[in-house]
Design a protein around this motif. Structure first.
Motif, short mmCIF file in Angstrom:
data_model
loop_
_atom_site.label_atom_id
_atom_site.label_comp_id
_atom_site.label_asym_id
_atom_site.label_seq_id
_atom_site.Cartn_x
_atom_site.Cartn_y
_atom_site.Cartn_z
N TRP A 39 0.83 -1.21 0.00
CA TRP A 39 0.00 0.00 0.00
C TRP A 39 0.87 1.26 0.00
O TRP A 39 0.64 2.19 -0.78
N GLU A 40 1.85 1.29 0.89
CA GLU A 40 2.73 2.48 0.98
C GLU A 40 3.55 2.67 -0.28
O GLU A 40 3.82 3.80 -0.69
N ALA A 41 3.94 1.57 -0.92
CA ALA A 41 4.73 1.67 -2.16
C ALA A 41 3.87 2.15 -3.33
O ALA A 41 4.38 2.81 -4.25
N LEU A 42 2.58 1.87 -3.30
CA LEU A 42 1.71 2.22 -4.43
C LEU A 42 0.96 3.53 -4.26
O LEU A 42 0.45 4.08 -5.25
N ARG A 43 0.87 4.05 -3.07
CA ARG A 43 0.09 5.29 -2.86
C ARG A 43 0.56 6.46 -3.73
O ARG A 43 -0.28 7.22 -4.23
N PRO A 44 1.87 6.62 -3.96
CA PRO A 44 2.29 7.72 -4.85
C PRO A 44 1.74 7.58 -6.28
O PRO A 44 1.71 8.55 -7.04
#
Length: 439
Positions: A39-44
């Motif tokens: 999730w954190e890797a894809l949020r950007p």
């Protein structure tokens, strides 16, 4: 072949994510923690993801409003769910049941129709979204296994798809975890709904929807030679019925099984086991797979196809006798792989009956249609085209009170017509002109 938008995007995004062995192990052992990293890797990339998938995810969620929850029943009675070591839950009969007995009638808790549109979500993704949108109404389905099989690449993709759909819906990691679970349940529990369609002059089963039937999923196990089958009724909201398909009675205490896809008559053992291991995560130990015999020889299938091709070519020339002989030999070859009473074999017999009638032997044609009807009547719907044609022809071709013995013919093809049961007989019928099918 459809290129699904979610899978295409998922493959690209996998390059942005931690996909080592530790990440895979975390997805299996602690999904919330592993998904948070995804999730954190894809949020950007949320804007890009929403641009590519947002409208498709919204459309899939809207499909949940069309679902009709109507439950399940057990028309024949006499069944119980038992716990068996190393197999888990299994469905057993408590009294002898005959062919055609309906054990379960169930409406899907959710379904999606299959699409052939160029830009669409994979059916499993759509069904998972539908189920996640109405979790309050699908609590029984939430108890199903959700591991999604053993395939590591499929596990990573499931994590990516859950995050992508979650980013299209909002910014809730809880929703992502929920979607991840539903994708796993759909992967190993959903059923491909089939309907009968005509293709190249034959009636074949075609997939028309993907659906989840919780009662069916929780208790019916796989066998590569099952004694049960699923019958779908598209006109009744894709109602599914579990029937006894064995031509013999199923004894009290015996387990009822279906095929999850692979069959001993369609795939060799090594391929069946690999497919079941990847998608469903278990080692098949059914009698066909537990046999000590080496991988099955499918020479009969190749020969049957060659003979069927010859029959089709003869039909194009309106050489009905030649077509009937080749078709008869093809059916004989199929008997080496299929069992008496299999629907596939009965459908081929219907085709043979039609060619036999065209070739002038109405009595033999009636015999073949009558035998096919005995198989089809208890197993298919009344509107089945093969059954309807067979029953109509039985009305038109009255059974003679005393069958006339036909004098032996000097024409060798006439003497063996529609009774060819081996390559030798076919070669004789064709004047030795049949090709050698040995590999």
């Amino acid at each position: 072949m459809v290129c699904y938008a979610d899978l295409a995007l998922g493959h690209r995004l996998l390059k942005e994510l931690p996909c080592d062995d530790d990440a895979v192990a975390a997805l299996r052992e602690d999904p919330p923690r592993a998904l948070k990293r995804f999730w954190e890797a894809l949020r950007p990339l949320q804007d890009q993801i929403r641009k590519e998938l947002g409208s498709l995810v919204t459309a899939a969620l809207a499909e949940s409003k069309a679902s009709d929850l109507r439950g399940c029943s057990h028309p024949s009675g006499g069944i119980e769910v038992d716990e068996v070591p190393d197999r888990g839950r299994c469905l057993k009969v408590t009294k002898p049941l005959t062919r055609g007995s309906v054990l379960i009638r169930e409406f899907p808790v959710a379904k999606v129709l299959l699409e052939s549109k160029e830009h669409s979500l994979h059916p499993e993704t759509r069904l998972a979204l539908v189920l996640s949108a109405k979790e309050e109404k699908t609590k029984v389905a939430q108890k199903l296994l959700d591991h999604g099989g053993r395939d590591a690449s499929a596990l990573r993709m499931r994590g990516v798809l859950a995050c992508c759909c979650g980013l299209c819906i909002g910014n809730s990691i809880e929703k992502v975890v929920s979607l991840f679970g539903w994708l796993g349940r759909v992967r190993i529990n959903a059923v491909a709904v089939t309907a009968l369609v005509e293709a190249d002059g034959d009636m074949v089963e075609d997939k028309v929807a993907l659906a989840l039937y919780p009662e069916l999923a929780r208790c019916v196990n796989h066998s590569c030679r099952p004694n049960g089958l699923l019958r779908f009724n598209a006109k009744e909201s894709h109602l599914v019925e579990l029937l006894i398909s064995s031509p013999h009675k199923v004894a009290a205490g015996e387990e009822v099984t279906i095929s999850y896809g692979p069959l001993a008559s369609s795939m060799v053992r090594s391929e069946r086991q690999a497919a079941l291991r990847a998608q469903y995560g278990f080692e098949c130990r059914c009698p066909s797979c537990a046999s000590k015999v080496q991988d099955e020889d499918f020479h009969w299938k190749r020969k049957a196809q060659m003979l069927d091709d010859r029959a089709r070519a003869a039909v194009q020339r309106e050489a009905w006798q030649e077509a009937a002989i080749a078709c008869s030999a093809s059916v004989a070859m199929l008997r080496e792989g299929f069992r008496d009473g299999d629907i596939e074999l009965a459908r081929e017999e219907c085709k043979l009956a039609g060619l036999t009638l065209r070739a002038g032997d109405a009595v033999k044609a009636r015999e073949i249609w009558a035998a096919a009807c005995q198989v089809l009547r208890p197993l298919v719907l009344p509107a089945d085209p093969d059954l309807q044609e067979a029953e109509e022809m039985l009305k038109r071709l009255p059974w003679p009170s005393i069958r006339q013995e036909r004098p032996p013919s000097k024409d060798r093809s006439q003497a063996t017509f529609a009774t060819a049961a081996s390559k030798i007989e076919v070669a004789a019928a064709m004047g030795g002109s049949m090709p050698d099918y040995r590999d």
